[in-house]
Write a protein that holds these residues in place. Structure first.
Motif, PDB file in Angstrom:
ATOM      1  N   ALA A 432      -4.494   6.106  -8.320  1.00 19.18           N
ATOM      2  CA  ALA A 432      -5.185   6.206  -6.985  1.00 19.18           C
ATOM      3  C   ALA A 432      -5.299   5.090  -6.209  1.00 19.18           C
ATOM      4  O   ALA A 432      -5.081   4.881  -5.040  1.00 19.18           O
ATOM      5  CB  ALA A 432      -6.488   6.805  -7.230  1.00 19.18           C
ATOM      6  N   VAL A 433      -5.805   3.986  -7.008  1.00 13.64           N
ATOM      7  CA  VAL A 433      -6.071   2.519  -6.460  1.00 13.64           C
ATOM      8  C   VAL A 433      -4.555   2.000  -5.871  1.00 13.64           C
ATOM      9  O   VAL A 433      -4.742   1.534  -4.787  1.00 13.64           O
ATOM     10  CB  VAL A 433      -6.506   1.697  -7.347  1.00 13.64           C
ATOM     11  CG1 VAL A 433      -6.710   0.405  -6.813  1.00 13.64           C
ATOM     12  CG2 VAL A 433      -7.897   2.100  -7.736  1.00 13.64           C
ATOM     13  N   LEU A 434      -3.782   2.210  -6.898  1.00 14.37           N
ATOM     14  CA  LEU A 434      -2.247   1.562  -6.413  1.00 14.37           C
ATOM     15  C   LEU A 434      -1.759   2.224  -5.181  1.00 14.37           C
ATOM     16  O   LEU A 434      -1.151   1.761  -4.376  1.00 14.37           O
ATOM     17  CB  LEU A 434      -1.475   1.849  -7.967  1.00 14.37           C
ATOM     18  CG  LEU A 434       0.004   1.426  -7.583  1.00 14.37           C
ATOM     19  CD1 LEU A 434       0.119  -0.001  -7.042  1.00 14.37           C
ATOM     20  CD2 LEU A 434       0.939   1.819  -8.861  1.00 14.37           C
ATOM     21  N   LEU A 435      -1.930   3.513  -4.982  1.00 11.98           N
ATOM     22  CA  LEU A 435      -1.437   4.343  -3.818  1.00 11.98           C
ATOM     23  C   LEU A 435      -2.158   3.893  -2.558  1.00 11.98           C
ATOM     24  O   LEU A 435      -1.409   3.526  -1.560  1.00 11.98           O
ATOM     25  CB  LEU A 435      -1.449   5.786  -3.799  1.00 11.98           C
ATOM     26  CG  LEU A 435      -0.425   6.485  -4.954  1.00 11.98           C
ATOM     27  CD1 LEU A 435      -0.831   7.824  -5.188  1.00 11.98           C
ATOM     28  CD2 LEU A 435       0.799   6.237  -4.577  1.00 11.98           C
ATOM     29  N   ALA A 436      -3.386   3.587  -2.833  1.00 12.57           N
ATOM     30  CA  ALA A 436      -4.105   2.907  -1.445  1.00 12.57           C
ATOM     31  C   ALA A 436      -3.577   1.589  -1.130  1.00 12.57           C
ATOM     32  O   ALA A 436      -3.353   1.195  -0.009  1.00 12.57           O
ATOM     33  CB  ALA A 436      -5.473   3.191  -1.861  1.00 12.57           C
ATOM     34  N   ALA A 437      -3.104   0.853  -2.125  1.00  9.95           N
ATOM     35  CA  ALA A 437      -2.974  -0.603  -2.185  1.00  9.95           C
ATOM     36  C   ALA A 437      -1.496  -0.487  -1.545  1.00  9.95           C
ATOM     37  O   ALA A 437      -1.078  -1.367  -0.621  1.00  9.95           O
ATOM     38  CB  ALA A 437      -2.841  -1.279  -3.369  1.00  9.95           C
ATOM     39  N   ALA A 438      -0.780   0.463  -1.909  1.00 14.53           N
ATOM     40  CA  ALA A 438       0.629   0.571  -1.375  1.00 14.53           C
ATOM     41  C   ALA A 438       0.915   0.982   0.024  1.00 14.53           C
ATOM     42  O   ALA A 438       1.719   0.447   0.943  1.00 14.53           O
ATOM     43  CB  ALA A 438       1.440   1.793  -2.217  1.00 14.53           C
ATOM     44  N   ALA A 439      -0.194   1.737   0.498  1.00  9.64           N
ATOM     45  CA  ALA A 439      -0.043   1.973   1.920  1.00  9.64           C
ATOM     46  C   ALA A 439      -0.560   0.555   2.906  1.00  9.64           C
ATOM     47  O   ALA A 439       0.056   0.555   3.837  1.00  9.64           O
ATOM     48  CB  ALA A 439      -1.115   3.049   2.162  1.00  9.64           C
ATOM     49  N   VAL A 440      -1.261   0.037   2.182  1.00  6.95           N
ATOM     50  CA  VAL A 440      -1.854  -1.214   3.119  1.00  6.95           C
ATOM     51  C   VAL A 440      -0.452  -2.384   2.962  1.00  6.95           C
ATOM     52  O   VAL A 440      -0.195  -2.796   3.956  1.00  6.95           O
ATOM     53  CB  VAL A 440      -2.974  -1.802   2.489  1.00  6.95           C
ATOM     54  CG1 VAL A 440      -3.540  -3.445   3.003  1.00  6.95           C
ATOM     55  CG2 VAL A 440      -4.116  -1.029   2.450  1.00  6.95           C
ATOM     56  N   VAL A 441       0.167  -2.310   1.837  1.00  3.08           N
ATOM     57  CA  VAL A 441       1.190  -3.427   1.708  1.00  3.08           C
ATOM     58  C   VAL A 441       2.379  -2.913   2.795  1.00  3.08           C
ATOM     59  O   VAL A 441       2.902  -3.883   3.401  1.00  3.08           O
ATOM     60  CB  VAL A 441       1.798  -3.208   0.243  1.00  3.08           C
ATOM     61  CG1 VAL A 441       3.178  -4.027   0.025  1.00  3.08           C
ATOM     62  CG2 VAL A 441       0.416  -3.785  -0.792  1.00  3.08           C
ATOM     63  N   VAL A 442       2.638  -1.724   2.916  1.00  6.45           N
ATOM     64  CA  VAL A 442       3.777  -1.087   3.586  1.00  6.45           C
ATOM     65  C   VAL A 442       3.506  -1.400   4.801  1.00  6.45           C
ATOM     66  O   VAL A 442       4.285  -1.688   5.677  1.00  6.45           O
ATOM     67  CB  VAL A 442       4.271   0.427   3.447  1.00  6.45           C
ATOM     68  CG1 VAL A 442       5.217   0.973   4.331  1.00  6.45           C
ATOM     69  CG2 VAL A 442       4.890   0.531   1.832  1.00  6.45           C
ATOM     70  N   SER A 443       2.338  -1.013   5.467  1.00  4.53           N
ATOM     71  CA  SER A 443       1.956  -1.537   6.898  1.00  4.53           C
ATOM     72  C   SER A 443       2.115  -2.810   7.105  1.00  4.53           C
ATOM     73  O   SER A 443       2.379  -3.269   8.161  1.00  4.53           O
ATOM     74  CB  SER A 443       0.631  -0.942   7.227  1.00  4.53           C
ATOM     75  OG  SER A 443      -0.322  -1.811   6.298  1.00  4.53           O
ATOM     76  N   GLY A 444       1.802  -3.851   6.137  1.00  5.25           N
ATOM     77  CA  GLY A 444       1.907  -5.111   6.368  1.00  5.25           C
ATOM     78  C   GLY A 444       3.575  -5.628   6.525  1.00  5.25           C
ATOM     79  O   GLY A 444       3.710  -6.656   7.099  1.00  5.25           O
ATOM     80  N   PHE A 445       4.349  -4.725   6.224  1.00  7.41           N
ATOM     81  CA  PHE A 445       5.757  -4.994   6.353  1.00  7.41           C
ATOM     82  C   PHE A 445       6.317  -4.411   7.620  1.00  7.41           C
ATOM     83  O   PHE A 445       7.412  -4.455   7.698  1.00  7.41           O
ATOM     84  CB  PHE A 445       6.713  -4.697   5.016  1.00  7.41           C
ATOM     85  CG  PHE A 445       6.548  -5.718   3.962  1.00  7.41           C
ATOM     86  CD1 PHE A 445       7.147  -6.949   4.104  1.00  7.41           C
ATOM     87  CD2 PHE A 445       5.953  -5.154   2.630  1.00  7.41           C
ATOM     88  CE1 PHE A 445       6.927  -7.796   3.024  1.00  7.41           C
ATOM     89  CE2 PHE A 445       5.721  -6.203   1.630  1.00  7.41           C
ATOM     90  CZ  PHE A 445       6.362  -7.322   2.030  1.00  7.41           C
ATOM     91  N   ARG A 446       5.583  -4.129   8.467  1.00  7.76           N
ATOM     92  CA  ARG A 446       5.949  -3.515   9.912  1.00  7.76           C
ATOM     93  C   ARG A 446       6.886  -4.479  10.424  1.00  7.76           C
ATOM     94  O   ARG A 446       6.519  -5.655  10.814  1.00  7.76           O
ATOM     95  CB  ARG A 446       4.954  -2.941  10.692  1.00  7.76           C
ATOM     96  CG  ARG A 446       4.555  -1.626  10.342  1.00  7.76           C
ATOM     97  CD  ARG A 446       3.620  -1.279  11.557  1.00  7.76           C
ATOM     98  NE  ARG A 446       2.561  -2.147  12.116  1.00  7.76           N
ATOM     99  CZ  ARG A 446       1.414  -2.424  11.897  1.00  7.76           C
ATOM    100  NH1 ARG A 446       1.121  -1.908  10.675  1.00  7.76           N
ATOM    101  NH2 ARG A 446       0.824  -3.212  12.363  1.00  7.76           N
ATOM    102  N   GLY A 447       7.997  -4.459  11.025  1.00  6.74           N
ATOM    103  CA  GLY A 447       8.858  -5.081  11.676  1.00  6.74           C
ATOM    104  C   GLY A 447       9.480  -6.010  11.196  1.00  6.74           C
ATOM    105  O   GLY A 447      10.235  -7.070  11.462  1.00  6.74           O
ATOM    106  N   THR A 448       9.641  -5.914   9.564  1.00  9.60           N
ATOM    107  CA  THR A 448      10.301  -6.828   8.708  1.00  9.60           C
ATOM    108  C   THR A 448      11.897  -6.102   8.381  1.00  9.60           C
ATOM    109  O   THR A 448      11.740  -5.649   7.450  1.00  9.60           O
ATOM    110  CB  THR A 448       9.512  -7.102   7.538  1.00  9.60           C
ATOM    111  OG1 THR A 448       9.336  -6.020   6.855  1.00  9.60           O
ATOM    112  CG2 THR A 448       8.379  -7.992   7.824  1.00  9.60           C
ATOM    113  N   GLY A 449      12.730  -6.289   9.503  1.00  4.64           N
ATOM    114  CA  GLY A 449      14.115  -5.462   9.209  1.00  4.64           C
ATOM    115  C   GLY A 449      14.993  -6.731   8.425  1.00  4.64           C
ATOM    116  O   GLY A 449      14.598  -7.537   7.985  1.00  4.64           O
TER     117      GLY A 449
END
Length: 462
Positions: A432-449
């Motif tokens: 559960a902690v890992l999935l919450a962290a994953a959401a934050v990480v993915v949002s941090g890579f917005r626009g990194t094509g």
């Protein structure tokens, strides 16, 4: 370089296979002391990685690597001679200090000597070596637990480190040192104290109570020391780590992502040996080989992850990889004493594929976010995130397990069932902690094509 990485990571995993033997040894460690015997290596390793990387930048990476191997051998000898748990924990900490010099030196040498176009593949192989270290540690720990003793495993570190030192002295080229690189012993001390306080609070929470003075004081001290480090670093002329570098969203996402991935991976390492030996009745040697499926994904998938990162940018391999790690933990949380081993092995494959998919992109993100003259610092930050995540993963899963299970799982089938139930709760908590962290990480890579990712790869140290 890759052999040094494999050995340093192997000693993280090897002790997990010896937990049952250590618990029954003449040292008579308490559950908390067992946790510290595992985590002392990782805590010291993580706390010293950033200053160790800076030391390599300042005085030379080859010298840092040779010094690390010497400390590694000394820590192994001290652990092998330990008459009580305190000395064992001290020896493990000394090994961790050696590993802190080894890991960033290996990565910074590779980054420095590898052409930009081949850097993602080189870092993927570095990640593979770390994963194979987990396999080697599990197999070595299992064989020592069944045919030798836990002391024999630590004695083996001494000649192994000497052999690696000889190979490094003969084969590894010297890279330029930078006398102006910041080492900052005061900053390193504050940062190490902050990490120690936080993990101490997590480990001792079940013993003293989460609202006890001891635990709240530990968490408060950790938060205060982190704030003090940030304030000090912002004012210092040459800080160990300038907090302003985390203004980069990509660097924040990469650092958190690495920590989250290894938070999940090492939580499994901590319970895997106990489940297979206590619930499944495996011997220590069989337990060591039973974790081989966990390394298959780490061996085969990193290069796929590196190619996917070059084509699409880091967001897809990172997000998918972290979700697969969480899914693997959730699958393992459903197993019991009657679960067939092939089913368990498939669960491990899911988790290992996730690790292999996301690790190269996360590593490249962190290393390429700092300028070339800070290659050692970047390598230290990358590996520190891994080991902090590993330390917290062991602490959290061990703490939840200890709070829900107080018996001896090998005593009778009922106790084994209670152990697997508690293990399931612990792994679901980590997932559960890992999935919450994953959401934050993915949002941090917005626009990194793809274009930005390729540009980042070319900006790393060369």
């Amino acid at each position: 370089m890759y052999a040094c990485v494999l050995v340093a990571q192997g000693m993280v995993a090897a002790v997990n296979l010896l937990i049952p033997q250590l618990a029954a040894s003449t040292l008579h460690p308490s559950p908390g002391e067992l946790l510290w015997a595992v985590d002392a290596y990782v805590i010291v390793f993580a706390a010293l990685l950033i200053p160790a990387g800076a030391l390599g930048d300042r005085y030379g990476r080859k010298g840092a690597l040779l010094s690390g191997l010497a400390l590694f051998a000394a820590g192994g000898a001290l652990s092998a001679l330990a008459p009580d748990p305190a000395v064992l924990i001290a020896g493990r900490g000394l090994c961790g200090a050696g590993a802190a010099l080894i890991m960033p030196a290996t990565m910074s040498v590779l980054v420095r000597l590898t052409p930009a176009e081949r850097r993602p593949q080189a870092l993927a192989t570095w990640t593979l070596s770390a994963g194979l270290g987990g396999l080697a540690g599990n197999v070595g720990g299992g064989l020592a637990g069944e045919f030798l003793t836990w002391r024999a495993l630590f004695w083996a570190v001494v000649p192994l480190a000497a052999l690696l030192a000889l190979a490094v002295a003969r084969a590894v080229p010297r890279t330029p040192s930078r006398p102006d690189a910041a080492v900052d012993p005061l900053g390193a001390l504050i940062l190490a104290g902050a990490l120690f306080a936080v993990v101490y609070g997590i480990i001792e929470g079940p013993s003293y109570g989460w609202s006890s003075v001891q635990v709240l004081t530990a968490f408060g001290a950790g938060a205060a020391l982190l704030a003090a480090f940030a304030g000090y670093a912002l004012r210092a002329a040459r800080p160990l780590l300038d907090p302003r570098i985390f203004a980069s969203r990509r660097l924040r996402a990469g650092t958190l992502g690495i920590g989250a991935a290894f938070f999940g991976l090492f939580s499994l390492f901590f319970v895997n040996a106990q489940y297979l030996q206590y619930a499944k009745g495996f011997s220590p040697a069989r337990t060591g080989f039973a974790i081989v499926p966990l390394t298959i994904g780490m061996a085969l998938v990193p290069r796929l992850g590196a190619r996917l990162q070059q084509r699409t940018g880091p967001r897809l391999p990172v997000g998918l990889g972290l979700v697969l790690i969480a899914a693997g933990l959730l699958l393992v949380s459903t197993v019991g004493a009657g679960t067939p081993y092939p089913v368990y092995a498939c669960h491990l494959l899911v988790l290992s594929a996730g690790t292999g998919l996301c690790a190269p992109s996360l590593t490249l993100t962190v290393v390429s976010s700092l300028p070339p003259h800070q290659a050692g610092l970047g390598a230290g930050l990358n590996t520190a995130a891994r080991e902090i995540g590993a330390a917290l993963g062991v602490a959290v899963v061990g703490t939840v397990l200890a709070s829900r299970f107080h018996g001896s799982p090998g005593a009778d089938p009922g106790q084994a069932a209670a152990f697997t139930d508690a293990m399931g709760v612990a792994l679901r908590t980590v997932a559960a902690v890992l999935l919450a962290a994953a959401a934050v990480v993915v949002s941090g890579f917005r626009g990194t094509g793809r274009r930005r990712s390729a540009a980042a790869g070319g900006q790393g140290a060369s």
